[in-house]
Design a protein around this motif. Structure first.
Motif, PDB file in Angstrom:
ATOM      1  N   MET A  82      13.449  16.958  33.961  1.00  0.00           N
ATOM      2  CA  MET A  82      13.779  18.372  33.823  1.00  0.00           C
ATOM      3  C   MET A  82      12.497  19.172  33.688  1.00  0.00           C
ATOM      4  O   MET A  82      11.745  18.993  32.726  1.00  0.00           O
ATOM      5  N   ASN A  83      12.248  20.019  34.658  1.00  0.00           N
ATOM      6  CA  ASN A  83      11.058  20.867  34.666  1.00  0.00           C
ATOM      7  C   ASN A  83      11.465  22.333  34.566  1.00  0.00           C
ATOM      8  O   ASN A  83      12.614  22.689  34.789  1.00  0.00           O
ATOM      9  N   SER A  84      10.488  23.172  34.232  1.00  0.00           N
ATOM     10  CA  SER A  84      10.722  24.621  34.141  1.00  0.00           C
ATOM     11  C   SER A  84      11.956  24.920  33.302  1.00  0.00           C
ATOM     12  O   SER A  84      12.833  25.694  33.704  1.00  0.00           O
ATOM     13  N   LEU A  85      12.030  24.304  32.154  1.00  0.00           N
ATOM     14  CA  LEU A  85      13.209  24.440  31.314  1.00  0.00           C
ATOM     15  C   LEU A  85      13.384  25.863  30.811  1.00  0.00           C
ATOM     16  O   LEU A  85      12.399  26.581  30.549  1.00  0.00           O
ATOM     17  N   LYS A  86      14.643  26.251  30.684  1.00  0.00           N
ATOM     18  CA  LYS A  86      15.016  27.589  30.254  1.00  0.00           C
ATOM     19  C   LYS A  86      15.873  27.486  28.985  1.00  0.00           C
ATOM     20  O   LYS A  86      16.532  26.457  28.765  1.00  0.00           O
ATOM     21  N   PRO A  87      15.923  28.530  28.194  1.00  0.00           N
ATOM     22  CA  PRO A  87      16.780  28.490  26.993  1.00  0.00           C
ATOM     23  C   PRO A  87      18.228  28.148  27.318  1.00  0.00           C
ATOM     24  O   PRO A  87      18.902  27.478  26.525  1.00  0.00           O
ATOM     25  N   GLU A  88      18.703  28.564  28.483  1.00  0.00           N
ATOM     26  CA  GLU A  88      20.091  28.275  28.859  1.00  0.00           C
ATOM     27  C   GLU A  88      20.317  26.808  29.213  1.00  0.00           C
ATOM     28  O   GLU A  88      21.460  26.397  29.436  1.00  0.00           O
ATOM     29  N   ASP A  89      19.273  26.015  29.275  1.00  0.00           N
ATOM     30  CA  ASP A  89      19.419  24.571  29.471  1.00  0.00           C
ATOM     31  C   ASP A  89      19.717  23.850  28.154  1.00  0.00           C
ATOM     32  O   ASP A  89      19.995  22.647  28.148  1.00  0.00           O
ATOM     33  N   THR A  90      19.658  24.563  27.055  1.00  0.00           N
ATOM     34  CA  THR A  90      19.937  23.968  25.758  1.00  0.00           C
ATOM     35  C   THR A  90      21.363  23.437  25.704  1.00  0.00           C
ATOM     36  O   THR A  90      22.317  24.165  25.971  1.00  0.00           O
ATOM     37  N   ALA A  91      21.502  22.159  25.403  1.00  0.00           N
ATOM     38  CA  ALA A  91      22.822  21.508  25.375  1.00  0.00           C
ATOM     39  C   ALA A  91      22.653  20.056  24.950  1.00  0.00           C
ATOM     40  O   ALA A  91      21.532  19.538  24.893  1.00  0.00           O
ATOM     41  N   MET A  92      23.777  19.415  24.691  1.00  0.00           N
ATOM     42  CA  MET A  92      23.811  17.968  24.558  1.00  0.00           C
ATOM     43  C   MET A  92      23.976  17.404  25.964  1.00  0.00           C
ATOM     44  O   MET A  92      24.867  17.842  26.703  1.00  0.00           O
ATOM     45  N   TYR A  93      23.120  16.473  26.323  1.00  0.00           N
ATOM     46  CA  TYR A  93      23.146  15.884  27.649  1.00  0.00           C
ATOM     47  C   TYR A  93      23.708  14.460  27.581  1.00  0.00           C
ATOM     48  O   TYR A  93      23.318  13.674  26.708  1.00  0.00           O
ATOM     49  N   TRP A 112      36.858  12.218  35.232  1.00  0.00           N
ATOM     50  CA  TRP A 112      37.020  11.060  36.104  1.00  0.00           C
ATOM     51  C   TRP A 112      36.171   9.876  35.642  1.00  0.00           C
ATOM     52  O   TRP A 112      36.482   8.729  35.904  1.00  0.00           O
ATOM     53  N   TYR A 113      35.085  10.130  34.940  1.00  0.00           N
ATOM     54  CA  TYR A 113      34.141   9.084  34.552  1.00  0.00           C
ATOM     55  C   TYR A 113      34.649   8.296  33.349  1.00  0.00           C
ATOM     56  O   TYR A 113      35.243   8.864  32.427  1.00  0.00           O
ATOM     57  N   THR A 114      34.379   6.991  33.371  1.00  0.00           N
ATOM     58  CA  THR A 114      34.942   6.101  32.355  1.00  0.00           C
ATOM     59  C   THR A 114      33.923   5.619  31.327  1.00  0.00           C
ATOM     60  O   THR A 114      34.290   5.263  30.219  1.00  0.00           O
ATOM     61  N   ASP A 115      32.669   5.571  31.687  1.00  0.00           N
ATOM     62  CA  ASP A 115      31.648   5.030  30.795  1.00  0.00           C
ATOM     63  C   ASP A 115      30.681   6.149  30.411  1.00  0.00           C
ATOM     64  O   ASP A 115      30.103   6.789  31.301  1.00  0.00           O
ATOM     65  N   TRP A 116      30.494   6.336  29.122  1.00  0.00           N
ATOM     66  CA  TRP A 116      29.700   7.458  28.625  1.00  0.00           C
ATOM     67  C   TRP A 116      28.697   7.000  27.576  1.00  0.00           C
ATOM     68  O   TRP A 116      28.965   6.089  26.792  1.00  0.00           O
ATOM     69  N   GLY A 117      27.568   7.680  27.545  1.00  0.00           N
ATOM     70  CA  GLY A 117      26.638   7.515  26.451  1.00  0.00           C
ATOM     71  C   GLY A 117      26.986   8.455  25.312  1.00  0.00           C
ATOM     72  O   GLY A 117      27.934   9.247  25.406  1.00  0.00           O
ATOM     73  N   GLN A 118      26.193   8.375  24.243  1.00  0.00           N
ATOM     74  CA  GLN A 118      26.476   9.170  23.053  1.00  0.00           C
ATOM     75  C   GLN A 118      25.872  10.568  23.124  1.00  0.00           C
ATOM     76  O   GLN A 118      26.200  11.438  22.313  1.00  0.00           O
ATOM     77  N   GLY A 119      24.993  10.779  24.086  1.00  0.00           N
ATOM     78  CA  GLY A 119      24.376  12.083  24.257  1.00  0.00           C
ATOM     79  C   GLY A 119      23.006  12.193  23.610  1.00  0.00           C
ATOM     80  O   GLY A 119      22.689  11.476  22.653  1.00  0.00           O
ATOM     81  N   THR A 120      22.195  13.079  24.150  1.00  0.00           N
ATOM     82  CA  THR A 120      20.889  13.386  23.585  1.00  0.00           C
ATOM     83  C   THR A 120      20.703  14.903  23.637  1.00  0.00           C
ATOM     84  O   THR A 120      21.004  15.535  24.653  1.00  0.00           O
ATOM     85  N   GLN A 121      20.244  15.476  22.537  1.00  0.00           N
ATOM     86  CA  GLN A 121      20.157  16.928  22.419  1.00  0.00           C
ATOM     87  C   GLN A 121      18.874  17.448  23.058  1.00  0.00           C
ATOM     88  O   GLN A 121      17.781  16.932  22.791  1.00  0.00           O
ATOM     89  N   VAL A 122      19.034  18.471  23.863  1.00  0.00           N
ATOM     90  CA  VAL A 122      17.896  19.182  24.445  1.00  0.00           C
ATOM     91  C   VAL A 122      17.962  20.621  23.946  1.00  0.00           C
ATOM     92  O   VAL A 122      18.966  21.304  24.116  1.00  0.00           O
ATOM     93  N   THR A 123      16.875  21.072  23.333  1.00  0.00           N
ATOM     94  CA  THR A 123      16.797  22.441  22.835  1.00  0.00           C
ATOM     95  C   THR A 123      15.564  23.100  23.436  1.00  0.00           C
ATOM     96  O   THR A 123      14.448  22.580  23.286  1.00  0.00           O
ATOM     97  N   VAL A 124      15.768  24.206  24.124  1.00  0.00           N
ATOM     98  CA  VAL A 124      14.677  24.946  24.747  1.00  0.00           C
ATOM     99  C   VAL A 124      14.537  26.269  23.993  1.00  0.00           C
ATOM    100  O   VAL A 124      15.386  27.138  24.059  1.00  0.00           O
ATOM    101  N   SER A 125      13.450  26.382  23.259  1.00  0.00           N
ATOM    102  CA  SER A 125      13.270  27.578  22.427  1.00  0.00           C
ATOM    103  C   SER A 125      11.810  27.784  22.126  1.00  0.00           C
ATOM    104  O   SER A 125      11.089  26.800  21.946  1.00  0.00           O
TER     105      SER A 125
END
Length: 125
Positions: A82-93, A112-125
Protein backbone atom coordinates in the motif's frame (compact mmCIF):
# COMPACT_ATOMS: atom_id res chain seq x y z
CA UNK A 1 -7.10 -23.09 6.07
CA UNK A 2 -5.85 -20.74 8.75
CA UNK A 3 -4.88 -17.21 7.78
CA UNK A 4 -2.88 -14.72 9.82
CA UNK A 5 -2.41 -11.11 8.78
CA UNK A 6 0.39 -8.82 9.89
CA UNK A 7 2.02 -5.56 8.92
CA UNK A 8 -0.61 -3.04 9.94
CA UNK A 9 0.18 0.06 11.95
CA UNK A 10 0.09 3.83 12.13
CA UNK A 11 1.45 5.72 9.14
CA UNK A 12 1.35 9.33 7.99
CA UNK A 13 -0.56 10.31 4.83
CA UNK A 14 1.54 9.61 1.79
CA UNK A 15 3.34 6.78 3.53
CA UNK A 16 3.50 3.06 2.74
CA UNK A 17 2.79 -0.22 4.44
CA UNK A 18 3.01 -3.82 3.32
CA UNK A 19 0.46 -6.20 4.75
CA UNK A 20 1.21 -9.91 4.86
CA UNK A 21 -1.13 -12.88 5.12
CA UNK A 22 0.25 -16.32 5.91
CA UNK A 23 -1.71 -19.48 5.19
CA UNK A 24 -1.40 -22.82 6.96
CA UNK A 25 -3.33 -26.03 7.08
CA UNK A 26 -5.15 -27.46 4.06
CA UNK A 27 -3.98 -26.55 0.58
CA UNK A 28 -6.23 -25.75 -2.35
CA UNK A 29 -5.18 -26.61 -5.88
CA UNK A 30 -6.82 -23.38 -6.97
CA UNK A 31 -8.23 -20.60 -4.89
CA UNK A 32 -9.69 -17.14 -5.04
CA UNK A 33 -7.94 -14.71 -2.74
CA UNK A 34 -8.93 -11.25 -1.63
CA UNK A 35 -8.08 -8.40 0.66
CA UNK A 36 -11.01 -6.65 2.30
CA UNK A 37 -11.22 -3.75 4.70
CA UNK A 38 -13.76 -2.43 7.11
CA UNK A 39 -13.80 0.99 8.72
CA UNK A 40 -15.85 1.69 11.86
CA UNK A 41 -19.52 2.09 11.02
CA UNK A 42 -19.03 1.01 7.42
CA UNK A 43 -19.61 -2.19 5.50
CA UNK A 44 -16.75 -4.48 4.63
CA UNK A 45 -15.45 -3.59 1.17
CA UNK A 46 -13.28 -5.35 -1.34
CA UNK A 47 -9.80 -3.96 -1.81
CA UNK A 48 -8.31 -6.45 -4.27
CA UNK A 49 -9.10 -9.89 -5.63
CA UNK A 50 -6.92 -12.42 -7.39
CA UNK A 51 -7.01 -16.06 -8.49
CA UNK A 52 -4.12 -18.21 -7.26
CA UNK A 53 -3.21 -18.79 -10.90
CA UNK A 54 -2.28 -15.14 -11.03
CA UNK A 55 -4.91 -14.15 -13.53
CA UNK A 56 -6.91 -10.94 -13.55
CA UNK A 57 -6.13 -9.11 -10.33
CA UNK A 58 -8.92 -6.63 -9.70
CA UNK A 59 -8.68 -3.56 -7.50
CA UNK A 60 -11.23 -1.23 -6.02
CA UNK A 61 -11.23 2.10 -7.84
CA UNK A 62 -10.27 3.82 -4.60
CA UNK A 63 -6.94 1.95 -4.39
CA UNK A 64 -6.11 1.40 -8.05
CA UNK A 65 -2.61 2.58 -8.85
CA UNK A 66 -1.65 2.77 -5.18
CA UNK A 67 -2.07 -0.80 -3.89
CA UNK A 68 -0.53 -3.98 -5.28
CA UNK A 69 -1.72 -7.49 -4.45
CA UNK A 70 0.88 -10.26 -4.80
CA UNK A 71 1.48 -13.82 -3.69
CA UNK A 72 4.35 -16.15 -2.94
CA UNK A 73 3.00 -19.65 -3.48
CA UNK A 74 6.10 -21.39 -2.15
CA UNK A 75 5.80 -19.54 1.16
CA UNK A 76 2.01 -19.57 1.13
CA UNK A 77 1.97 -15.84 1.62
CA UNK A 78 -0.20 -13.04 0.28
CA UNK A 79 0.90 -9.43 0.30
CA UNK A 80 -0.78 -6.09 -0.08
CA UNK A 81 1.66 -3.30 -0.81
CA UNK A 82 0.00 0.00 0.00
CA UNK A 83 1.57 3.23 -1.21
CA UNK A 84 0.45 6.86 -1.10
CA UNK A 85 -1.80 6.07 1.83
CA UNK A 86 -4.68 8.40 2.61
CA UNK A 87 -6.67 8.92 5.82
CA UNK A 88 -9.64 7.26 4.12
CA UNK A 89 -7.60 4.04 3.88
CA UNK A 90 -7.87 3.71 7.65
CA UNK A 91 -9.60 0.40 8.40
CA UNK A 92 -9.17 -3.13 9.63
CA UNK A 93 -7.74 -5.14 6.75
CA UNK A 94 -8.55 -8.82 6.24
CA UNK A 95 -7.28 -11.46 3.87
CA UNK A 96 -9.66 -14.18 2.75
CA UNK A 97 -9.70 -17.08 0.36
CA UNK A 98 -11.78 -19.97 -0.88
CA UNK A 99 -10.85 -23.08 -2.81
CA UNK A 100 -12.26 -23.22 -6.33
CA UNK A 101 -12.31 -25.60 -9.28
CA UNK A 102 -11.80 -23.04 -12.04
CA UNK A 103 -9.09 -20.71 -13.26
CA UNK A 104 -10.14 -17.17 -14.02
CA UNK A 105 -12.13 -14.41 -12.43
CA UNK A 106 -13.02 -14.50 -8.77
CA UNK A 107 -16.02 -13.16 -6.87
CA UNK A 108 -15.48 -10.04 -4.82
CA UNK A 109 -18.42 -10.45 -2.44
CA UNK A 110 -16.97 -10.98 1.04
CA UNK A 111 -19.88 -13.27 1.98
CA UNK A 112 -18.68 -15.79 -0.61
CA UNK A 113 -15.28 -16.34 1.03
CA UNK A 114 -14.89 -19.13 3.56
CA UNK A 115 -11.45 -18.69 5.10
CA UNK A 116 -10.58 -15.48 6.93
CA UNK A 117 -7.79 -14.02 8.97
CA UNK A 118 -8.29 -12.05 12.16
CA UNK A 119 -7.45 -8.72 10.57
CA UNK A 120 -4.73 -6.12 10.97
CA UNK A 121 -5.41 -2.46 11.73
CA UNK A 122 -4.17 0.24 9.39
CA UNK A 123 -4.40 3.83 10.60
CA UNK A 124 -3.39 6.72 8.35
CA UNK A 125 -3.10 9.93 10.32
Amino acid sequence: VQLVESGGGLVQPGGSLRLSCGASGARYSNSCMSWFRQAPGKERETVATMHSGGTSTLYADSVKGRFTFSQDNAKRMLYLQMNSLKPEDTAMYYCALRGVTWVGLCPHNPAWYTDWGQGTQVTVS
